[in-house]
Design a protein around this motif. Sequence first.
Motif, PDB file in Angstrom:
ATOM      1  N   ASP A  19       0.808  -1.218   0.000  1.00 33.17           N
ATOM      2  CA  ASP A  19       0.000   0.000   0.000  1.00 33.17           C
ATOM      3  C   ASP A  19       0.847   1.277   0.000  1.00 33.17           C
ATOM      4  OD1 ASP A  19       1.005   0.041   2.563  1.00 33.17           O
ATOM      5  OD2 ASP A  19      -0.933  -0.240   3.560  1.00 33.17           O
ATOM      6  N   GLY A  20       2.169   1.146   0.143  1.00 33.30           N
ATOM      7  CA  GLY A  20       3.056   2.299   0.112  1.00 33.30           C
ATOM      8  C   GLY A  20       3.068   3.107   1.377  1.00 33.30           C
ATOM      9  N   VAL A  21       2.392   2.603   2.444  1.00 36.02           N
ATOM     10  CA  VAL A  21       2.285   3.370   3.697  1.00 36.02           C
ATOM     11  C   VAL A  21       2.731   2.535   4.890  1.00 36.02           C
ATOM     12  CG1 VAL A  21       0.708   4.564   5.243  1.00 36.02           C
ATOM     13  CG2 VAL A  21       0.415   4.777   2.775  1.00 36.02           C
ATOM     14  N   THR A  22       2.257   1.274   4.939  1.00 34.80           N
ATOM     15  CA  THR A  22       2.480   0.418   6.106  1.00 34.80           C
ATOM     16  C   THR A  22       3.918  -0.100   6.137  1.00 34.80           C
ATOM     17  OG1 THR A  22       0.189  -0.273   5.972  1.00 34.80           O
ATOM     18  CG2 THR A  22       1.651  -1.595   7.351  1.00 34.80           C
ATOM     19  N   ALA A  23       4.535  -0.062   7.321  1.00 42.26           N
ATOM     20  CA  ALA A  23       5.889  -0.615   7.477  1.00 42.26           C
ATOM     21  C   ALA A  23       5.886  -2.105   7.137  1.00 42.26           C
ATOM     22  CB  ALA A  23       6.384  -0.391   8.907  1.00 42.26           C
ATOM     23  N   THR A  24       7.018  -2.605   6.640  1.00 39.60           N
ATOM     24  CA  THR A  24       7.095  -4.015   6.195  1.00 39.60           C
ATOM     25  C   THR A  24       8.316  -4.691   6.775  1.00 39.60           C
ATOM     26  OG1 THR A  24       7.138  -5.485   4.271  1.00 39.60           O
ATOM     27  CG2 THR A  24       8.416  -3.475   4.100  1.00 39.60           C
ATOM     28  N   ASP A  25       8.193  -6.037   6.945  1.00 41.02           N
ATOM     29  CA  ASP A  25       9.347  -6.866   7.317  1.00 41.02           C
ATOM     30  C   ASP A  25       9.733  -7.810   6.182  1.00 41.02           C
ATOM     31  OD1 ASP A  25       7.216  -8.596   7.356  1.00 41.02           O
ATOM     32  OD2 ASP A  25       7.626  -9.417   9.356  1.00 41.02           O
ATOM     33  N   LYS A  26       9.176  -7.546   4.978  1.00 40.26           N
ATOM     34  CA  LYS A  26       9.463  -8.425   3.832  1.00 40.26           C
ATOM     35  C   LYS A  26      10.794  -8.091   3.172  1.00 40.26           C
ATOM     36  CE  LYS A  26       4.655  -9.548   2.592  1.00 40.26           C
ATOM     37  NZ  LYS A  26       3.942  -8.860   3.634  1.00 40.26           N
ATOM     38  N   ALA A  27      11.335  -6.880   3.404  1.00 43.42           N
ATOM     39  CA  ALA A  27      12.593  -6.488   2.773  1.00 43.42           C
ATOM     40  C   ALA A  27      13.157  -5.292   3.509  1.00 43.42           C
ATOM     41  CB  ALA A  27      12.389  -6.170   1.288  1.00 43.42           C
ATOM     42  N   THR A  28      14.454  -5.026   3.286  1.00 42.36           N
ATOM     43  CA  THR A  28      15.117  -3.823   3.795  1.00 42.36           C
ATOM     44  C   THR A  28      15.810  -3.142   2.624  1.00 42.36           C
ATOM     45  OG1 THR A  28      17.110  -5.103   4.320  1.00 42.36           O
ATOM     46  CG2 THR A  28      15.467  -4.831   6.078  1.00 42.36           C
ATOM     47  N   ILE A  29      16.069  -1.824   2.767  1.00 44.64           N
ATOM     48  CA  ILE A  29      16.754  -1.074   1.705  1.00 44.64           C
ATOM     49  C   ILE A  29      17.727  -0.104   2.352  1.00 44.64           C
ATOM     50  CG2 ILE A  29      15.029   0.783   1.528  1.00 44.64           C
ATOM     51  CD1 ILE A  29      15.432   0.515  -1.585  1.00 44.64           C
ATOM     52  N   ASN A  30      18.933  -0.015   1.757  1.00 45.81           N
ATOM     53  CA  ASN A  30      19.920   0.890   2.345  1.00 45.81           C
ATOM     54  C   ASN A  30      19.891   2.244   1.661  1.00 45.81           C
ATOM     55  OD1 ASN A  30      21.319   0.652  -0.048  1.00 45.81           O
ATOM     56  ND2 ASN A  30      22.907  -0.705   0.744  1.00 45.81           N
ATOM     57  N   GLY A  31      20.800   3.140   2.084  1.00 42.06           N
ATOM     58  CA  GLY A  31      20.773   4.507   1.585  1.00 42.06           C
ATOM     59  C   GLY A  31      21.110   4.651   0.125  1.00 42.06           C
ATOM     60  N   SER A  32      21.730   3.597  -0.484  1.00 40.17           N
ATOM     61  CA  SER A  32      22.066   3.675  -1.907  1.00 40.17           C
ATOM     62  C   SER A  32      21.049   2.949  -2.787  1.00 40.17           C
ATOM     63  CB  SER A  32      23.462   3.088  -2.143  1.00 40.17           C
ATOM     64  OG  SER A  32      23.494   1.726  -1.760  1.00 40.17           O
ATOM     65  N   GLY A  33      19.938   2.488  -2.210  1.00 37.49           N
ATOM     66  CA  GLY A  33      18.887   1.851  -3.006  1.00 37.49           C
ATOM     67  C   GLY A  33      19.067   0.354  -3.205  1.00 37.49           C
ATOM     68  N   LEU A  34      19.894  -0.332  -2.378  1.00 41.03           N
ATOM     69  CA  LEU A  34      20.061  -1.786  -2.498  1.00 41.03           C
ATOM     70  C   LEU A  34      18.976  -2.466  -1.656  1.00 41.03           C
ATOM     71  CD1 LEU A  34      21.756  -4.117  -3.666  1.00 41.03           C
ATOM     72  CD2 LEU A  34      23.036  -4.115  -1.508  1.00 41.03           C
ATOM     73  N   LEU A  35      18.048  -3.140  -2.329  1.00 41.92           N
ATOM     74  CA  LEU A  35      16.933  -3.820  -1.664  1.00 41.92           C
ATOM     75  C   LEU A  35      17.321  -5.266  -1.387  1.00 41.92           C
ATOM     76  CD1 LEU A  35      13.853  -3.535  -0.887  1.00 41.92           C
ATOM     77  CD2 LEU A  35      13.383  -4.595  -3.113  1.00 41.92           C
ATOM     78  N   GLN A  36      17.090  -5.763  -0.146  1.00 39.04           N
ATOM     79  CA  GLN A  36      17.389  -7.162   0.193  1.00 39.04           C
ATOM     80  C   GLN A  36      16.118  -7.843   0.698  1.00 39.04           C
ATOM     81  OE1 GLN A  36      20.524  -7.957   3.067  1.00 39.04           O
ATOM     82  NE2 GLN A  36      20.820  -9.977   2.172  1.00 39.04           N
ATOM     83  N   ALA A  37      15.810  -9.026   0.106  1.00 40.71           N
ATOM     84  CA  ALA A  37      14.592  -9.768   0.440  1.00 40.71           C
ATOM     85  C   ALA A  37      14.714 -10.467   1.783  1.00 40.71           C
ATOM     86  CB  ALA A  37      14.289 -10.800  -0.648  1.00 40.71           C
ATOM     87  N   ALA A  38      13.555 -10.579   2.478  1.00 39.62           N
ATOM     88  CA  ALA A  38      13.499 -11.295   3.754  1.00 39.62           C
ATOM     89  C   ALA A  38      12.338 -12.289   3.789  1.00 39.62           C
ATOM     90  CB  ALA A  38      13.386 -10.328   4.921  1.00 39.62           C
TER      91      ALA A  38
END
Length: 698
Positions: free
Chosen positions: A586-605
């Motif tokens: 939804d673009g609003v709710t916090a998620t625990d499915k992934a994290t992203i760092n300050g340079s835009g690297l997304l890591q799946a969880a």
Amino acid sequence: MKGFINKRAMAMLLTIIMALQSWQLAVPPAAKAAGALPTGWMATTMNGTSTGTSIVKQEASSYSNGQFDIEAVDGKQQSVSGTANGDTVYFLYMPVEGDFTITARLVSVAGPPDNSAINANSRAALMVKNGVSNTSASFAASYFPAISTPNTGSLGYYRRFAANNSNSSSVSSVSTPVYLKLQKLGTTFTASYSADGVTYNSPYATQADTTTMASAALNVGLAVTHATVKFDNVKIVNASGTIFDSASSTTNPNPGTAPVAPTGLQATAGDNQVSLSWSAVQDASSYTVKRSKGQGGPYSTLVSNVTGTFHADTTASNDTTYYYVVSAVNANGESENSSEKSARPQAAVVPVSSITVSSSGGSTISTLSGTLQMQANVLPSNTTNTSVSWHVYESDGTTATDKATINGSGLLQASKDGTVRVVARAKDGSNVQGSTTITITGQTNATPPSAPTGVTAVPGDGQVTISWNTVTDATYYSVKRAMSSGGSYTTIASSVYAATYLDTNVTNGLTYYYVITSRNANGESGNSAQISAEPSGTPSSIRISSITVTGGTAISAAGGTLQLQATVLPSNATNASVDWFVFEADGVTATDKATINGSGLLQAAKNGTVKVVARAKDGSNVQGSAAITISGQTLPDTTIPEDVDGNQKVDIGDLGIAASLFGLTSSSPNWEAHKAADVNKDNVINELDLQLVANKIE
């Protein structure tokens, strides 16, 4: 170090004890002198051109009091073709015509007469051959003794039909004495076994042959390689009757014919009775009905001398499952049992006609997370099954609801304000249900976030940059502005997600007054403290107008990453930097499915869909986003390799099991059942496995 030495010594001691036990089990009795076989029986050694341990040596047999004693050194049942291979076994047999069944009890298995140990080639088998050479077509129901405990092993089969040569081990953890059966029906050969000689399991091997077992009379009997074995209760039957029966020590090649087993058995349950019917059998003079309370028997005779094909068992009791078989009888004997049928008598069923739902606590819940115990009045009062299942829906009675939950005993618990319908549904299959409406209030227990603090306003040329401290429970913010101190304020920006805002709709030389509010699902905070600024100077910055997020749309590897990029327009924006965020879809709710760092690297969880947001840092509040699908995320393997018995801990029991299996390899019989003791997975259970287990014990 002392602990390691003690564990190592313990492992070696267990290994030596098990090795001594295995040696003692492998020492066979002295070789037996050859004795006379029953009339019609013959013995042969089928070696072909084999050499070494593949040929049979020191073979001998005797027969006394209904028991065959057979022994041989070496030999091998081989599933490949060629004159040096095939059935190199010691074979006792008699010719049998047509379809047949041979059954025998394998009493015991010991080491061969040369005092060597049981090995991987040791076998005791029922065998049928189209000839007596090692390469003649054959089928065998074989027992594979365990090397260290030969009276425990597994069951398998060998077939040698033209080029279709194969073998298989099908049944593990079998102990002697055990009854074996080999049967020929047309061109189909089957192997099965039994613990009591009465009830045989479904065939564990079924093989068809259309060309190679074509002789009118096939040789049927007993085969042995590298072992000393005892067989009794040997019986051979064909269409003409009993050919041989060791229990009576008689050979009768031309008996009268007993009838075949009945077919078409049906068992229909009633109230305290079971009605049985079956198809008539030609040449049967009567039938015997047998019953058991356990599947597969043993069966007791319920009634004999039944002359028709129907019987009503009126001795049956309701709510008890009975298992029935029927046999056919004539002057020449009794057939085998028919296939088994079961039935469970039950009293006549009285269905549910109506259900009324109520509660002694009324029809409302007004306390936070309050409960209400529901009751179901089922009619008629003598209905067979008065139990119901409980459900709760929206007020329409069909749509799932999150306003309340209900457990299996009808306890309703409130979650949100509104109206729900509680349904009680009959479990007797009648599909009858009753319902009532419950009103829920008093469930709101949430407050809006607090007002932002630390608000600052930095004036520029034709702009004002407003910043504030992040509010922990806020979802977004609103910026309000006035032309005079204290208001009135006009909202100039809503749904601001960052704790900063650039106001460019200002005129140099005028003073502007600002307040900030925070919002979440529970409402809006009060205004922050007021701050003012007066823009002035010459314009010097170009703001971001749009952001596009690219780099991919999916992650499928466990813990995988995806490098995302933010394309900022216009290309000459003064500050092109962005902040990266990741939310639920939804673009609003916090998620625990992934994290992203300050340079835009997304890591799946975790598996699911997330929305990645790139937000401008220049205060323009411009952002871009992309949906990313995540799959392939699995929980880590928590298996403990040294946990041999699978009880989630490593202890002396695991060490004892590994020691008892010392020396087994992947080619040993029943390896699949024991390979957990191969801790380092090198296909052999040895000292290294014992050391690994010992080191792991606390």
